[in-house]
Design a protein around this motif. Structure first.
Motif, short mmCIF file in Angstrom:
data_model
loop_
_atom_site.label_atom_id
_atom_site.label_comp_id
_atom_site.label_asym_id
_atom_site.label_seq_id
_atom_site.Cartn_x
_atom_site.Cartn_y
_atom_site.Cartn_z
N GLY A 139 0.82 -1.23 0.00
CA GLY A 139 0.00 0.00 0.00
C GLY A 139 0.84 1.26 0.00
N TYR A 140 1.94 1.23 0.77
CA TYR A 140 2.80 2.43 0.85
C TYR A 140 3.46 2.72 -0.50
CZ TYR A 140 6.45 5.59 2.53
OH TYR A 140 7.27 6.67 2.71
N THR B 263 2.83 1.45 -3.54
CA THR B 263 1.94 1.67 -4.70
C THR B 263 1.42 3.10 -4.71
OG1 THR B 263 0.12 0.74 -3.37
CG2 THR B 263 1.23 -0.73 -4.93
N ASN B 264 1.09 3.66 -3.56
CA ASN B 264 0.65 5.07 -3.51
C ASN B 264 1.79 6.00 -3.89
OD1 ASN B 264 -1.85 4.24 -2.77
ND2 ASN B 264 -1.97 5.46 -0.89
N ASP B 265 2.97 5.68 -3.37
CA ASP B 265 4.13 6.51 -3.72
C ASP B 265 4.41 6.44 -5.21
OD1 ASP B 265 6.54 8.11 -2.77
OD2 ASP B 265 7.51 6.44 -3.81
N ILE C 223 -0.86 10.92 1.86
CA ILE C 223 -1.53 9.93 1.02
C ILE C 223 -0.69 8.64 0.97
CG2 ILE C 223 -2.26 9.42 -1.34
CD1 ILE C 223 -2.97 12.37 -1.64
N VAL C 224 0.63 8.82 0.83
CA VAL C 224 1.51 7.64 0.79
C VAL C 224 1.42 6.87 2.11
CG1 VAL C 224 3.91 6.87 0.62
CG2 VAL C 224 3.06 8.69 -0.89
N GLY D 287 -1.75 4.98 2.37
CA GLY D 287 -1.71 3.73 1.61
C GLY D 287 -1.07 2.61 2.42
#
Length: 410
Positions: free
Chosen positions: A20-21, A23-25, A387-388, A391
């Motif tokens: 999650g981290y 992919t958002n980044d 946002i990152v 995630g």
């Protein structure tokens, strides 16, 4: 529970957080990167360039529409113009311009200003003013008040003093009417016809003793002898005339006559006629020959020297320096009254000329993707990082849920 089961339950939240981290980044980075399209084997890779570089032109147009649609509206531009063009600011700007212009005149070593000013003065006197005179001289009241004042205040009170009258009488008797000129005039007057007329008139109008003399002797012989004497004995005749002028005191009488000569001694009607005649003569002369007079006068004037003299006077004039602030204030008030009335129309005409939307679009398009990314990152860096992080948190939560489901199934 076996140890492997604990590792299975632990891996799911850790893997979910990592996925999650990152992919958002990655998604946020793909908004800006890559900056250019990447081709492999002649085919462009998908998602290259990044979203913002790929749509930079549309983004620029949207930004321009948003700014001009909600921020820089005509009303806001008018308010901005009112604040920028406040009376105090305009006065300061005008005062600065006047001082810069005066300093430029002072520092003008090549005398460019003098040449420009001399050209203006020459054109004014030799071209513009003669044309203006031709138009104004057609009016019936042209210079009427001024000429009347000159006549009433100068000519009407003009009277010669004793020294002036003496000089004028000497000039008249020595230059204009010397004995030789008087003798020539007397000879020219004593023609046979004039002598006959004088003789007949003397005979007809004489009475008493003079009638006897006129009819016995007449005036013909005496006048003819006088004419013959003036012609044959010119030197002697001149001396006799000079002696006669001295004996009769003509010089002193002429001085007294010139001293007593004044327009105030004339009748009022005559003075009015003289004033009207003087006014008409001056206007006629100006109307017919005034333009030629000014043009001829302009050709004799050293306009460059006059311009240099004027500029030197301006450079050292304390009045000019002290009046700059007053002049700037008056000009600022004039502009303020004009803008108060026509500011809306001026802004409406200025908006298409400024073409603000095109300026904004061109500036955004001219910005490189790296600069654009840096600018956006500088504004919302904390929000994008949140946002990152979100995630990663969501990935951990999903992993925990998945681990709980696996635990329940086991």
């Amino acid at each position: 529970m076996p140890l492997t089961s604990y590792w299975t339950l632990l891996i799911s939240p850790v893997a979910g957080g990592i996925i999650g981290y990152f992919t958002n980044d990655l998604a946020i980075r793909m908004l800006f990167r890559p900056y250019r399209a990447i081709y492999i084997g002649g085919r462009k890779l998908p998602f290259t360039p990044g979203l913002i570089p790929q749509n930079q032109e549309r983004l620029a147009q949207r930004i321009a529409d948003a700014i001009l649609g909600s921020l820089l509206t005509p009303e806001e531009l008018q308010n901005l113009a009112r604040r920028l063009l406040a009376t105090e600011r305009m006065q300061a700007a005008i005062l600065w311009l006047l001082r810069v212009a005066l300093d430029q005149i002072r520092d003008d070593t090549e005398q460019k200003t003098a040449r420009i000013l001399s050209g203006i003065l020459r054109d004014l006197l030799s071209q513009s003013l003669p044309r203006l005179l031709r138009v104004l001289a057609r009016r019936e009241d042209f210079l009427e008040t001024q000429l009347n004042q000159i006549f009433d205040q100068v000519l009407l009170d003009l009277q010669l003093n004793e020294a002036q009258a003496s000089q004028l009488s000497e000039w008249l008797l020595d230059i204009v009417l010397p004995p030789d000129n008087l003798r020539d005039a007397l000879v020219s007057f004593l023609t046979d016809r004039n002598i006959e007329i004088i003789d007949e008139g003397f005979r007809e109008k004489a009475s008493g003793t003079y009638w006897v003399v006129a009819n016995l002797f007449g005036a013909r012989n005496a006048l003819q002898r006088l004419r013959t004497f003036c012609i044959e004995e010119q030197g002697e005749a001149n001396r006799r005339i000079a002696d006669l002028i001295l004996a009769l005191g003509v010089r002193q009488r002429l001085i007294e006559l010139l001293q007593n000569l004044s327009l105030q001694n004339l009748p009022v009607a005559t003075v009015r006629q003289l004033r009207r005649a003087m006014r008409e003569s001056v206007r006629t002369y100006i109307r017919e020959q005034g333009a030629e007079l000014l043009q001829g006068f302009s050709e004799t004037v050293d306009w460059n020297g006059v311009a240099v003299l004027l500029l030197n006077r301006l450079r050292n004039s304390t009045v000019v320096n002290s009046s700059l602030e007053v002049v700037s204030q008056e000009l600022a008030l004039i502009l303020d009254r004009y803008l108060e009335k026509d500011l809306e129309a001026i802004v409406a005409k200025a908006i298409p000329i400024l073409d603000l939307d095109r300026v904004i679009v061109d500036r955004v398009k001219a910005t490189t993707p790296a600069s654009l990314e840096e600018a956006i990152q500088g504004i919302v860096q904390k929000e994008l990082q949140a946002i990152v992080n979100l995630g990663g948190v969501l990935g951990v939560l999903v992993g925990v849920v998945q681990a709980l489901l696996l635990l329940a199934q086991s």
